[in-house]
Design a protein around this motif. Structure first.
Motif, PDB file in Angstrom:
ATOM      1  N   ARG A 222      -6.119  -4.876   5.855  1.00 15.34           N
ATOM      2  CA  ARG A 222      -5.144  -5.973   5.958  1.00 15.34           C
ATOM      3  C   ARG A 222      -4.660  -6.134   7.398  1.00 15.34           C
ATOM      4  N   TYR A 223      -4.374  -5.009   8.050  1.00 18.51           N
ATOM      5  CA  TYR A 223      -3.902  -5.077   9.436  1.00 18.51           C
ATOM      6  C   TYR A 223      -4.969  -5.660  10.361  1.00 18.51           C
TER       7      TYR A 223
ATOM      8  N   ALA B 219      -3.043  -9.838   8.593  1.00 17.64           N
ATOM      9  CA  ALA B 219      -2.021 -10.098   7.576  1.00 17.64           C
ATOM     10  C   ALA B 219      -0.920  -9.047   7.704  1.00 17.64           C
ATOM     11  N   VAL B 220       0.035  -9.321   8.580  1.00 13.64           N
ATOM     12  CA  VAL B 220       1.075  -8.352   8.914  1.00 13.64           C
ATOM     13  C   VAL B 220       2.439  -9.023   8.811  1.00 13.64           C
ATOM     14  N   THR B 221       3.356  -8.408   8.069  1.00 13.34           N
ATOM     15  CA  THR B 221       4.717  -8.933   7.992  1.00 13.34           C
ATOM     16  C   THR B 221       5.460  -8.622   9.288  1.00 13.34           C
TER      17      THR B 221
ATOM     18  N   GLU C 140       0.829  -1.210   0.000  1.00 12.52           N
ATOM     19  CA  GLU C 140       0.000   0.000   0.000  1.00 12.52           C
ATOM     20  C   GLU C 140       0.863   1.261   0.000  1.00 12.52           C
TER      21      GLU C 140
ATOM     22  N   LEU D 239      -7.034  -0.195   2.230  1.00  6.99           N
ATOM     23  CA  LEU D 239      -6.450  -1.526   2.033  1.00  6.99           C
ATOM     24  C   LEU D 239      -5.491  -1.879   3.156  1.00  6.99           C
ATOM     25  N   LEU D 240      -4.656  -0.918   3.568  1.00 12.27           N
ATOM     26  CA  LEU D 240      -3.687  -1.166   4.641  1.00 12.27           C
ATOM     27  C   LEU D 240      -4.386  -1.512   5.947  1.00 12.27           C
TER      28      LEU D 240
ATOM     29  N   ALA E  68      -7.226  -7.701   9.562  1.00  8.83           N
ATOM     30  CA  ALA E  68      -7.393  -9.119   9.236  1.00  8.83           C
ATOM     31  C   ALA E  68      -6.219  -9.966   9.731  1.00  8.83           C
TER      32      ALA E  68
ATOM     33  N   ARG F 174       1.642  -1.780  13.376  1.00  6.54           N
ATOM     34  CA  ARG F 174       0.245  -2.150  13.100  1.00  6.54           C
ATOM     35  C   ARG F 174      -0.728  -1.387  13.997  1.00  6.54           C
TER      36      ARG F 174
END
Length: 426
Positions: free
Chosen positions: A229-230, A234-236, A173, A225-226, A232, A243
């Motif tokens: 994703r956070y 889905a975090v690297t 993103e 989107l960011l 949900a 986050r």
């Protein structure tokens, strides 16, 4: 020599801004309540952001129990500022070269920077409607130092280039907001052994300029989107520390480009007693916590995100130094001033700060300083003594100490903690 006492109590001023902590959660409000500021009645759901101590005309301190401003009192008692400070800083009308504050931060302040003196004069000449006021409010720089009273989080200065490069290439993103050619150029210089060389600074400026000038609709789309994703999960791994911060900032400032700034600016967490300093041209934003803040007297602020106030992105981009490095580079490490006193001495002449921790029933002697001081009691009770005189102190008490005046601080009731801001002609 004036017949007025060289040490006297002050009534500070309280500012209510939206980002302030609410009611008794705010240290600024706690001190105002304890000190019984005139006409102050605490409202639990009202934000109390800043307690101002000084001669700034927007909210000047007053001699306790009177309507006389500190500046007016010092204009009459010029010796209390001291000849060397008056000459060094061209003091006029009793105005001190620094402003002392308590900040109580509930949500992020703006992404901002302060211009140096030369650029400040240029801004006023070009936009007197926006950068207005009288000297030194418009023609001065505004370096500032923050000392944590409670756990404190802030953005301060650009991250090391490899960290920024990593986020640009692994956070989709963020990467989508910057033209690929700019990212490619930046990743080439990110591993440079000279991260603050001309080419490296130019590449960093390109990245930051591109980020801060993205069209609002594109920011809105990538930010949604960011955050999705956070939420949900889905975090690297490298995103984990950011986050919760991104989610929290976005909830206060939806669709704001400032939410992406932690990927390019250092995020620093301070414990009580730790401090950071920010000079001209260094981007920053305070996020949460209570602090003692000291700054040069100036109104010059360039904002670019996380604020409902006027944003001046072009001038902010122009004003920055583009120095990069770890957040710890901004920390101010105190030295010993006396037995129970630490000295925070940033690399500018306008101010330094003493942190005094006197044990129960103890005393601390402070030698005479060559310039004026403002002090606030942040914990405990006690008294200040000078020339066979004394003044009682309690939490929230604010006092002025004249140049050339030696004082003793004495503690009762479990000890005494005092922060004392001062200026000398270095």
């Amino acid at each position: 020599m004036s017949s007025a006492p060289p040490v006297f109590a002050l009534a500070a001023g309280l500012q209510s801004y939206d980002w302030g902590k609410l009611g008794k959660e705010s240290k600024a409000a706690q001190y105002a309540l304890s000190a019984a500021l005139p006409d102050f009645e605490l409202v639990e759901d009202k934000p109390y952001a800043e307690l101002w101590m000084g001669t700034h005309p927007t909210l000047p301190s007053k001699v306790h129990g009177t309507s006389e401003t500190l500046a007016a009192h010092l204009a009459t008692n010029k010796s209390y500022i001291g000849d060397s400070v008056s000459e060094r800083f061209q003091v006029k009308d009793g105005n001190l070269p620094f402003l002392f504050k308590i900040l109580a931060i509930r949500k992020a302040l703006s992404i901002q920077a302060h211009p140096d003196k030369k650029f400040a004069e240029k801004l006023h000449a070009e936009r007197p409607d926006l950068y207005k006021g009288t000297p030194p409010l418009y023609d001065n720089h505004k370096p500032e130092m923050a000392i944590a009273l409670t756990p404190f989080k802030a953005l301060c200065g650009f991250r090391p280039l490899p960290e920024i490069s990593n986020f640009l290439t692994t956070v989709p993103e963020l990467g989508a907001l910057i033209p690929p050619t700019i990212i490619a150029k930046f990743t080439t210089v990110a591993a440079s052994p000279n991260p603050n060389g001309p080419a490296e600074k130019a590449a960093l400026r390109e990245v930051f300029s591109a980020l801060m000038t993205v069209e609002p609709e594109q920011v809105k789309g990538q930010l949604s989107l960011l955050i999705a994703r956070y939420k949900a999960g889905a975090v690297t791994p490298q995103e984990v520390p950011l986050r919760d911060l991104a989610i929290a900032i976005e909830s206060d400032f939806p669709n704001d480009i400032g939410v992406f700034c932690p990927f390019v600016l250092n995020v620093i967490d301070l414990e009580p007693g730790q401090a950071i300093f920010l000079g001209a041209g260094e981007p920053h934003a305070y996020i949460s916590g209570d602090i003692v803040e000291t700054m040069a007297t100036s109104d010059n602020v360039l904002r670019a995100g996380l604020t409902p106030k006027v944003r001046d992105v072009p001038n902010l981009i122009t004003s920055l130094t583009y120095e990069s490095g770890p957040g710890l580079n901004h920390c101010v490490r105190p030295s010993q001033f006396s037995d129970n006193t630490l000295l925070y001495d940033p690399p500018i002449p306008e101010f330094s700060v003493l942190e005094v921790n006197v044990p129960k029933d103890g005393a601390e002697k402070h030698k005479a300083l060559d310039g004026p001081s403002l002090a606030i009691v942040t914990e405990g009770e006690g008294s200040v003594h000078w020339d066979n005189e004394e003044l009682g102190l309690k939490e929230g008490s604010v006092i002025f100490i004249a140049a050339g005046q030696e004082v003793d601080l004495k503690a009762t009731c479990g000890g005494l903690t005092v922060y004392r801001a001062f200026v000398e002609a270095k």
